[in-house]
Design a protein around this motif. Structure first.
Motif, PDB file in Angstrom:
ATOM      1  N   PRO A  18       0.805  -1.232   0.000  1.00 48.78           N
ATOM      2  CA  PRO A  18       0.000   0.000   0.000  1.00 48.78           C
ATOM      3  C   PRO A  18       0.831   1.271   0.000  1.00 48.78           C
ATOM      4  N   VAL A  19       1.997   1.246   0.613  1.00 48.45           N
ATOM      5  CA  VAL A  19       2.786   2.472   0.713  1.00 48.45           C
ATOM      6  C   VAL A  19       3.227   2.984  -0.654  1.00 48.45           C
ATOM      7  N   LEU A  20       3.222   2.104  -1.652  1.00 48.90           N
ATOM      8  CA  LEU A  20       3.585   2.524  -3.005  1.00 48.90           C
ATOM      9  C   LEU A  20       2.358   2.755  -3.886  1.00 48.90           C
ATOM     10  N   ASN A  21       1.172   2.584  -3.305  1.00 50.88           N
ATOM     11  CA  ASN A  21      -0.023   2.628  -4.146  1.00 50.88           C
ATOM     12  C   ASN A  21      -1.165   3.496  -3.628  1.00 50.88           C
ATOM     13  N   PHE A  22      -1.171   3.810  -2.342  1.00 47.06           N
ATOM     14  CA  PHE A  22      -2.323   4.512  -1.773  1.00 47.06           C
ATOM     15  C   PHE A  22      -1.872   5.629  -0.846  1.00 47.06           C
ATOM     16  N   PRO A  60      23.405  -3.673  -3.369  1.00 44.17           N
ATOM     17  CA  PRO A  60      22.107  -3.044  -3.075  1.00 44.17           C
ATOM     18  C   PRO A  60      21.927  -2.779  -1.588  1.00 44.17           C
ATOM     19  N   LYS A  61      21.329  -1.640  -1.301  1.00 46.05           N
ATOM     20  CA  LYS A  61      20.983  -1.268   0.068  1.00 46.05           C
ATOM     21  C   LYS A  61      19.456  -1.310   0.160  1.00 46.05           C
ATOM     22  N   ASN A  62      18.930  -2.213   1.001  1.00 45.83           N
ATOM     23  CA  ASN A  62      17.488  -2.459   1.048  1.00 45.83           C
ATOM     24  C   ASN A  62      16.798  -1.879   2.282  1.00 45.83           C
ATOM     25  N   GLY A  63      17.555  -1.127   3.113  1.00 44.10           N
ATOM     26  CA  GLY A  63      16.980  -0.685   4.382  1.00 44.10           C
ATOM     27  C   GLY A  63      16.442   0.730   4.395  1.00 44.10           C
ATOM     28  N   ALA A  64      16.237   1.333   3.234  1.00 44.44           N
ATOM     29  CA  ALA A  64      15.804   2.731   3.191  1.00 44.44           C
ATOM     30  C   ALA A  64      14.424   2.944   3.797  1.00 44.44           C
ATOM     31  N   LEU A  65      13.530   2.003   3.578  1.00 45.40           N
ATOM     32  CA  LEU A  65      12.168   2.124   4.078  1.00 45.40           C
ATOM     33  C   LEU A  65      11.690   0.745   4.512  1.00 45.40           C
ATOM     34  N   LEU A  66      11.490   0.571   5.810  1.00 46.63           N
ATOM     35  CA  LEU A  66      11.077  -0.714   6.383  1.00 46.63           C
ATOM     36  C   LEU A  66       9.737  -0.540   7.081  1.00 46.63           C
ATOM     37  N   ILE A  67       8.805  -1.458   6.788  1.00 46.30           N
ATOM     38  CA  ILE A  67       7.458  -1.370   7.366  1.00 46.30           C
ATOM     39  C   ILE A  67       7.106  -2.702   8.007  1.00 46.30           C
ATOM     40  N   ALA A  68       6.614  -2.622   9.243  1.00 44.80           N
ATOM     41  CA  ALA A  68       6.222  -3.844   9.955  1.00 44.80           C
ATOM     42  C   ALA A  68       4.852  -3.662  10.583  1.00 44.80           C
ATOM     43  N   PRO A  69       3.921  -4.590  10.331  1.00 42.97           N
ATOM     44  CA  PRO A  69       2.671  -4.574  11.104  1.00 42.97           C
ATOM     45  C   PRO A  69       2.997  -4.889  12.564  1.00 42.97           C
ATOM     46  N   TYR A  70       2.365  -4.180  13.466  1.00 44.68           N
ATOM     47  CA  TYR A  70       2.564  -4.460  14.888  1.00 44.68           C
ATOM     48  C   TYR A  70       1.215  -4.293  15.561  1.00 44.68           C
ATOM     49  N   GLY A  71       0.666  -5.420  16.038  1.00 45.32           N
ATOM     50  CA  GLY A  71      -0.699  -5.382  16.545  1.00 45.32           C
ATOM     51  C   GLY A  71      -1.626  -4.991  15.406  1.00 45.32           C
ATOM     52  N   LYS A  72      -2.429  -3.965  15.617  1.00 44.38           N
ATOM     53  CA  LYS A  72      -3.351  -3.495  14.589  1.00 44.38           C
ATOM     54  C   LYS A  72      -2.777  -2.351  13.755  1.00 44.38           C
ATOM     55  N   GLY A  73      -1.533  -1.909  14.088  1.00 44.75           N
ATOM     56  CA  GLY A  73      -0.982  -0.741  13.420  1.00 44.75           C
ATOM     57  C   GLY A  73       0.280  -1.034  12.645  1.00 44.75           C
ATOM     58  N   TYR A  74       0.990   0.028  12.291  1.00 43.38           N
ATOM     59  CA  TYR A  74       2.216  -0.084  11.502  1.00 43.38           C
ATOM     60  C   TYR A  74       3.352   0.675  12.194  1.00 43.38           C
ATOM     61  N   TYR A  75       4.496   0.019  12.235  1.00 41.77           N
ATOM     62  CA  TYR A  75       5.735   0.692  12.643  1.00 41.77           C
ATOM     63  C   TYR A  75       6.618   0.834  11.401  1.00 41.77           C
ATOM     64  N   ILE A  76       7.084   2.035  11.139  1.00 39.33           N
ATOM     65  CA  ILE A  76       7.901   2.299   9.948  1.00 39.33           C
ATOM     66  C   ILE A  76       9.219   2.936  10.366  1.00 39.33           C
ATOM     67  N   TYR A  77      10.308   2.437   9.808  1.00 40.86           N
ATOM     68  CA  TYR A  77      11.614   3.096   9.983  1.00 40.86           C
ATOM     69  C   TYR A  77      12.126   3.492   8.602  1.00 40.86           C
ATOM     70  N   ILE A 117       1.933   8.114   5.854  1.00 42.59           N
ATOM     71  CA  ILE A 117       0.983   8.618   6.850  1.00 42.59           C
ATOM     72  C   ILE A 117      -0.376   7.951   6.686  1.00 42.59           C
ATOM     73  N   SER A 118      -0.728   7.596   5.453  1.00 42.30           N
ATOM     74  CA  SER A 118      -2.059   7.041   5.163  1.00 42.30           C
ATOM     75  C   SER A 118      -2.124   5.526   5.253  1.00 42.30           C
ATOM     76  N   LEU A 119      -1.085   4.889   5.740  1.00 43.93           N
ATOM     77  CA  LEU A 119      -1.070   3.424   5.741  1.00 43.93           C
ATOM     78  C   LEU A 119      -2.278   2.822   6.438  1.00 43.93           C
ATOM     79  N   GLN A 120      -2.655   3.397   7.563  1.00 42.74           N
ATOM     80  CA  GLN A 120      -3.755   2.822   8.318  1.00 42.74           C
ATOM     81  C   GLN A 120      -5.080   2.990   7.595  1.00 42.74           C
ATOM     82  N   SER A 121      -5.127   3.964   6.679  1.00 44.88           N
ATOM     83  CA  SER A 121      -6.360   4.200   5.925  1.00 44.88           C
ATOM     84  C   SER A 121      -6.387   3.438   4.614  1.00 44.88           C
ATOM     85  N   SER A 122      -5.275   2.810   4.263  1.00 41.00           N
ATOM     86  CA  SER A 122      -5.171   2.157   2.953  1.00 41.00           C
ATOM     87  C   SER A 122      -5.985   0.872   2.906  1.00 41.00           C
ATOM     88  N   GLU A 123      -6.231   0.440   1.700  1.00 41.22           N
ATOM     89  CA  GLU A 123      -6.877  -0.856   1.510  1.00 41.22           C
ATOM     90  C   GLU A 123      -5.921  -1.938   1.987  1.00 41.22           C
TER      91      GLU A 123
END
Length: 843
Positions: free
Chosen positions: A742-746, A787-804, A828-834
Motif C-alpha cells: 500500500p505504501v507505493l499505491n495509496f 544493493p541497500k534495502n533498508g531505506a524504508l522498512l514497514i512492519a505490522p505491529y498489533g493493529k498498526g504499523y511501525y515504519i523506519y 501517513i495514510s497506511l492505516q487508511s489504505s486498503e
C-alpha cells in the motif's frame, strides 16, 4: 614566570570571552607577556583538512601555545552538507553556523582560520566524485593561494592522501590536493594570476597527522613500524592554570555545537604522530622546525628587532606593563621600516595591540542602532581612554569606508575618559552585510567568489570601521576598530553585536514550499520588514503568467525601522501539474528590493545576517492526502512539521513529557524527527507507550538516527540494527521490492519518477539487519556498490504499523521535492489504505 603558565592563562582568558566574540579584549599582564614572547618566534604551520571539526585541536593548540608558532587551519569547506543538532538550518545556512564555530574554536586554541571555495555537497564515497563536483582546478588553486598567502614552513594533513575509497571522499581529496600543491605553490607558471598579490612559496616539509584510527585498532598501530614518524609530546600540563593541553583542545572542539562534538578533556602524557610525506626529512625528529630559522634573522634587517624583543621580554614588569611601551614603540617603528611584506606586517599588527594592552588603551566605536541602510547617517559614540602614565595623543579619527578624517589633537591623560560623537555618512554603494561567499550564485560543489583577495577569508567582510590615529612617544600608530552595537541584557549583561548594513526593506514569503492540489485559491502570506524609518512602496508577488496572482501589487507604508507587516496574495495554480518559483519584490521609487533577511543568533557564535532571494517554490500536483492527525516529536531539529502542514495535515509538536497514552489518543500518527533517538534521552522510557499506540491500530514513523549513540537500543518493537549504509547519489536507480505494498499505491501511485530531483542524497544510516516482520520496500545503491534495502522498512505491529526510514525527508520536503511529499503522504495514510496483502522479502 614559566612559559607554560603564561600560555595557559592566555588561552583560559580567551575561553572566558567566547560568549561575546566582538567584545574588545582586555588582556592582563600575563597575557601581554605571552604575546611579547610570541613576537620573537617566526615559524608557521598550516593544518589542512576538509570540514569544520576535522581539525586536530590538540595539535593546533600545542603548536600555537607551546611552540608559539603561527598556526593556521585550512578547512576546504564550511561544512554545509552536515546535519544540524541545534536548529533547523541546513545547507548554506548551516555552513554559516559552522564557519562561526570554527572561528570561535580558533580563538580558544590560538590558531587562525581559512577556507577554500569548495561547497560541502554532502557525503562522498570517493575522492574522484568529490573532485569532479568541487571543480578540482579551482579548489587546487585555492589551496595554492592559501599556501602562498600564509607561507607555511610546515604543512600537516589531517588525512591520508593514499586512502581513496576507505573514508569520506572529501577527506582524501583534501590530502591529495595538499600533496599536489606542495611543489606547485612554488611554480610561478601555476596560477600566475595570483602573483600580483602573493609570491611563489616552497614549504619546507609536509606531514600526515596519523593515529591508531587510521590503522583500525590501537593494537595494530602499536605494532606498526614508526620509522617514518615523528612523535610530539603534546600532553603539556600548565601548572599555573591546572589545565592540560588536551583540556584546552576539548574546549576548542566543543565549539562545534551544531555537530554535537562536545568534548571532555583528558590529562596525562599524550603523543601525536606525524608521518613525513614531502620535503626535507628530519634528522633528530625533535622539532617540526628543524633546520628552519624561526628567529628574526630570517628577515633581512630583522636581527636588531629580535634582540630588542628579547630585551623587552627579559625586562617586562608585570606590575607596570607600561614600562615596556617605549621599547615596544621602537620595535614597531623598526618593523614598519623593513622592506619585507610577510613577517613584518604580521608582527607589527600584533605589536600594536600589545602596546595598547600595556597602556590600557581602550578604543571603541559604537553605533546607536544595530542596523543601518546604505546612504544613511549613523551616529557613533567613540571611546578613547589611556590607563597608564605613557604619553599618548589621539591625533585624529578616520571613518571607513569613506576615508573621512576628523582631527582631534587630544592628549589622552591617565584614566580620563574621552567620549567623541561622530556622524558617519554611509556611501550608497556600500555592500549589505552578509557572508561574501553567498552574494553570488554558485554551483552544487563551488561557491562563487570573484575577487582573488577575498578567497579564503573566514568571516564576513565588514566595511564600516573607525581608525584611531594615535601618537605614542612621537610614533604614529593607527588602531582600526570595527563598528559595533552593544546593549545591556538584564540576564547576560553587556551584549555586543556588529553593525549590519541592511536593505531599506526586506520581504519573506512565509511558506517556502506552497503545494496546490487543485485550482482553489491559496492565500500566500508575505512579511515586509522596514530597514529604516518611513518606508513606503508597493509589494509584488511574481509568478509565471499561467499562475493567478491577486492583487497585482499591495501598497505598504511602515513608519518605524524594524517594524514588520504581513500581507496576503490570492494565488491560483494552473490546471496541469507544474512547478514554479514565486518571488516577492518590494518597489520603492522604482528600485527593486528582492532580498529576505535571515538572522542566525546562537549564544556560542556571533550573530549573523544572511540575505537570500525572497522566493518560494510553488508546486501544482495531483497529490492526494487523507486527514490524519500527526504528533511530531522533534529530534535534532528539522522543518518536516511545516512541510506536513503544507500538505494539509494537522501537526502538533509533542514534548517528551507529553508522551502519555491519554495524549496520544488524539492522534493517528506519531513521527519522530531526525536523530530523535540520539538526542532525546526521555524517549528511552517512552517506548512502551509508543509501541502500545501502534499496537492499538495507529502508525509510528521513525526517521533516521545514527548508530552507536542511541538513547535506547530498542527503537523498534522488533530487532533492528542501524548501520552506516547510505546512498549518496541522489539520482541512483530506485527499485521497488514490494510493488504491491500500500505504501507505493495509496493514496498516490509511486513510480521511479518520484525519486527524480532529490537533493544531496537519497538517504543515510540505513538499517543493515532487521527482523523478518519488516518488509523492505525500496532498494538502491551508489555505483559499484551492493544493493541497500533498508531505506524504508514497514512492519505490522498489533493493529498498526511501525515504519523506519533513512530516506532524507528532512532535506527533500523543505526543498519541495514532489515525490518525497507523495511518499510521505502514503506512509501517513497506511492505516487508511486498503488491506493489500503485504509482499514479504527476507532481509
Amino acid at each position: 614566570m614559566q612559559k607554560k603558565y603564561v600560555s595557559a592563562i592566555l588561552i583560559f582568558l580567551l575561553c572566558c570571552q567566547i560568549t561575546n566574540a566582538q567584545q574588545p579584549q582586555k588582556p592582563n599582564s600575563v597575557e601581554i607577556y605571552n604575546q611579547i614572547q610570541k613576537l620573537n618566534f617566526l615559524g608557521s604551520v598550516l593544518y589542512i583538512a576538509a570540514h569544520p571539526d576535522d581539525e586536530n585541536t590538540r595539535l593546533i593548540s600545542y603548536l600555537s601555545n607551546e611552540q608559539k608558532a603561527r598556526t593556521g587551519y585550512l578547512s576546504l569547506t564550511r561544512g554545509d552538507g552536515g546535519q544540524n543538532l541545534i536548529g533547523t538550518q541546513l545547507r548554506e545556512l548551516l555552513g554559516v553556523i559552522r564557519t562561526q564555530e570554527l572561528i570561535e574554536a580558533r580563538k580558544i586554541d590560538g590558531g587562525e582560520q581559512f577556507f577554500s571555495r569548495a561547497n560541502d555537497f554532502g557525503f562522498s564515497k570517493n575522492p574522484t566524485e568529490t573532485l569532479e563536483i568541487w571543480d578540482k582546478e579551482k579548489v587546487l588553486a585555492d589551496v595554492i593561494w592559501a599556501i602562498r598567502k600564509f607561507q607555511p614552513d610546515v604543512i600537516v594533513n589531517r588525512f591520508d592522501h593514499r586512502s581513496a575509497g576507505t573514508t569520506h571522499g572529501h577527506h582524501t581529496a583534501s590530502a591529495m590536493l595538499s600533496v599536489e600543491s606542495f611543489e606547485l605553490a612554488n611554480n610561478p607558471a601555476i596560477f600566475p594570476e595570483q602573483l600580483q598579490f602573493v609570491k611563489p612559496w616552497q614549504t619546507k616539509r609536509q606531514f600526515f597527522n596519523t593515529s591508531w584510527w587510521f590503522y583500525g585498532t590501537v593494537e595494530k598501530f602499536n605494532a606498526a613500524d614508526k620509522t617514518n614518524l615523528i612523535a610530539l609530546q603534546t600532553g603539556v600540563y600548565y601548572t599555573g592554570l591546572g589545565k592540560s593541553n588536551q583540556e584546552i583542545a576539548a574546549l576548542s572542539r566543543s565549539r562545534h555545537q551544531s555537530q554535537g562534538f562536545g568534548s571532555t578533556g583528558t590529562r596525562g602524557e599524550e603523543t601525536e604522530y606525524l608521518e613525513f610525506i614531502n620535503g626535507d626529512a628530519l634528522k633528530d625528529k625533535k622539532s617540526l622546525f628543524e633546520g628552519i630559522d624561526t628567529s628574526w634573522n630570517r628577515v633581512k634587517g630583522g636581527k636588531a628587532i629580535g634582540e630588542l624583543l628579547t630585551t623587552i621580554a627579559a625586562e617586562f614588569d608585570h606590575n607596570n606593563p607600561s614600562a615596556s611601551i617605549p621599547n615596544l614603540a621602537k620595535a614597531y617603528s623598526m618593523m614598519k621600516a623593513l622592506d619585507e611584506n610577510h613577517w613584518a606586517p604580521l608582527k607589527s599588527a600584533a605589536i600594536k595591540e600589545i602596546i595598547a594592552a600595556c597602556s590600557g588603551l581602550y578604543l571603541e566605536a559604537v553605533a546607536q542602532n544595530q542596523e543601518a541602510t546604505p546612504g544613511s547617517i549613523i551616529k557613533l559614540k567613540l571611546e578613547a581612554i589611556n590607563r597608564s602614565s605613557a604619553s599618548i595623543q589621539l591625533m585624529s579619527v578616520t571613518a571607513l569606508p569613506e576615508q573621512i578624517n576628523t582631527p582631534q589633537n587630544r592628549k589622552l591623560k591617565n584614566n580620563i575618559l574621552n567620549n567623541i560623537n561622530l556622524d558617519l555618512k554611509l556611501p550608497e554603494s556600500i555592500n549589505y552585510t552578509q557572508p561574501y561567499w553567498l552574494r553570488e550564485n554558485g554551483t552544487v560543489g563551488m561557491y562563487a567568489v570573484n575577487q582573488q583577495q577575498n578567497i579564503g577569508i573566514p568571516d564576513i567582510i565588514r566595511e564600516t570601521k573607525v581608525v584611531f590615529n594615535i601618537q605614542i612617544n612621537g610614533i604614529e600608530i593607527p588602531f582600526e576598530r570595527t563598528v559595533v552595537y552593544k546593549y545591556n541584557d538584564d540576564v547576560k549583561g553587556e551584549v555586543y553585536n556588529y553593525l549590519d548594513i541592511v536593505p531599506e526593506v526586506t520581504t519573506s514569503i512565509l511558506d517556502k514550499v506552497l503545494l496546490f492540489k487543485d485550482t482553489k485559491i491559496k492565500y500566500v502570506g508575505v512579511k515586509i520588514k522596514a530597514g529604516k524609518d518611513a518606508v513606503k512602496g508597493n509589494l509584488q508577488l511574481e509568478l509565471p503568467q499561467n499562475w493567478g496572482v491577486s492583487p497585482k501589487s499591495i501598497p505598504f507604508n511602515i513608519e518605524k525601522k524594524g517594524t514588520e507587516q504581513i500581507v496576503y496574495f490570492e494565488v491560483t495554480a494552473p490546471n496541469k501539474s507544474e512547478e514554479a518559483v514565486a518571488k516577492s519584490v518590494a518597489i520603492i521609487d522604482n528600485k527593486r528590493f528582492d532580498k529576505e533577511q535571515i538572522i542566525i543568533n546562537y549564544d556560542h557564535i556571533t550573530k549573523q545576517q544572511v540575505l537570500k532571494s525572497a522566493e518560494a517554490k510553488c508546486i501544482k500536483t495531483d497529490l492526494k492526502t487523507n486527514e490524519e492527525r500527526i504528533a511530531y516529536i522533534m529530534g535534532a531539529g528539522d522543518e518536516v512539521p511545516s512541510s506536513l502542514t503544507q500538505l494539509g495535515y494537522t501537526v502538533s509538536l509533542l514534548k517528551p513529557e507529553e508522551i502519555t497514552p491519554e495524549k496520544l489518543e488524539n492522534f493517528d500518527v506519531v513521527m519522530t524527527g531526525v536523530r530523535a533517538y540520539n538526542t532525546v534521552a526521555a524517549l528511552a522510557n517512552k517506548q512502551t507507550i509508543l509501541f502500545d499506540f501502534v499496537k492499538g491500530g495507529k502508525t509510528m514513523l521513525v526517521q533516521y538516527n545514527t548508530a552507536g549513540d542511541l538513547v535506547t537500543e530498542n527503537i523498534a518493537p522488533y530487532p533492528l540494527k542501524l548501520s552506516r549504509d547510505r546512498v549518496t547519489e541522489e539520482d541512483a536507480e530506485v527499485r521497488f521490492l514490494a510493488p504491491n505494498h500500500p505504501v507505493l499505491n495509496f493514496p498516490n501511485k509511486i513510480t521511479a519518477k518520484d525519486f527524480q530531483g532529490w537533493k544531496q542524497e537519497q538517504g543515510l544510516y540505513y538499517p543493515s539487519e532487521y527482523d523478518k516482520a519488516f518488509t523492505p520496500i525500496l532498494s538502491s545503491n551508489d555505483k559499484g556498490e551492493s544493493p541497500k534495502n533498508g531505506a524504508l522498512l514497514i512492519a505490522p505491529y498489533g493493529k498498526g504499523y511501525y515504519i523506519y526510514t533513512g530516506l532524507s525527508f528532512f532535506r527533500e520536503l523543505p526543498e519541495g521535492v514532489t515525490g518525497a511529499y507523495k511518499l510521505i503522504s502514503n506512509i501517513i495514510s497506511l492505516q487508511s489504505s486498503e488491506k493489500i496483502p503485504v509482499q514479504k522479502i527476507k532481509p
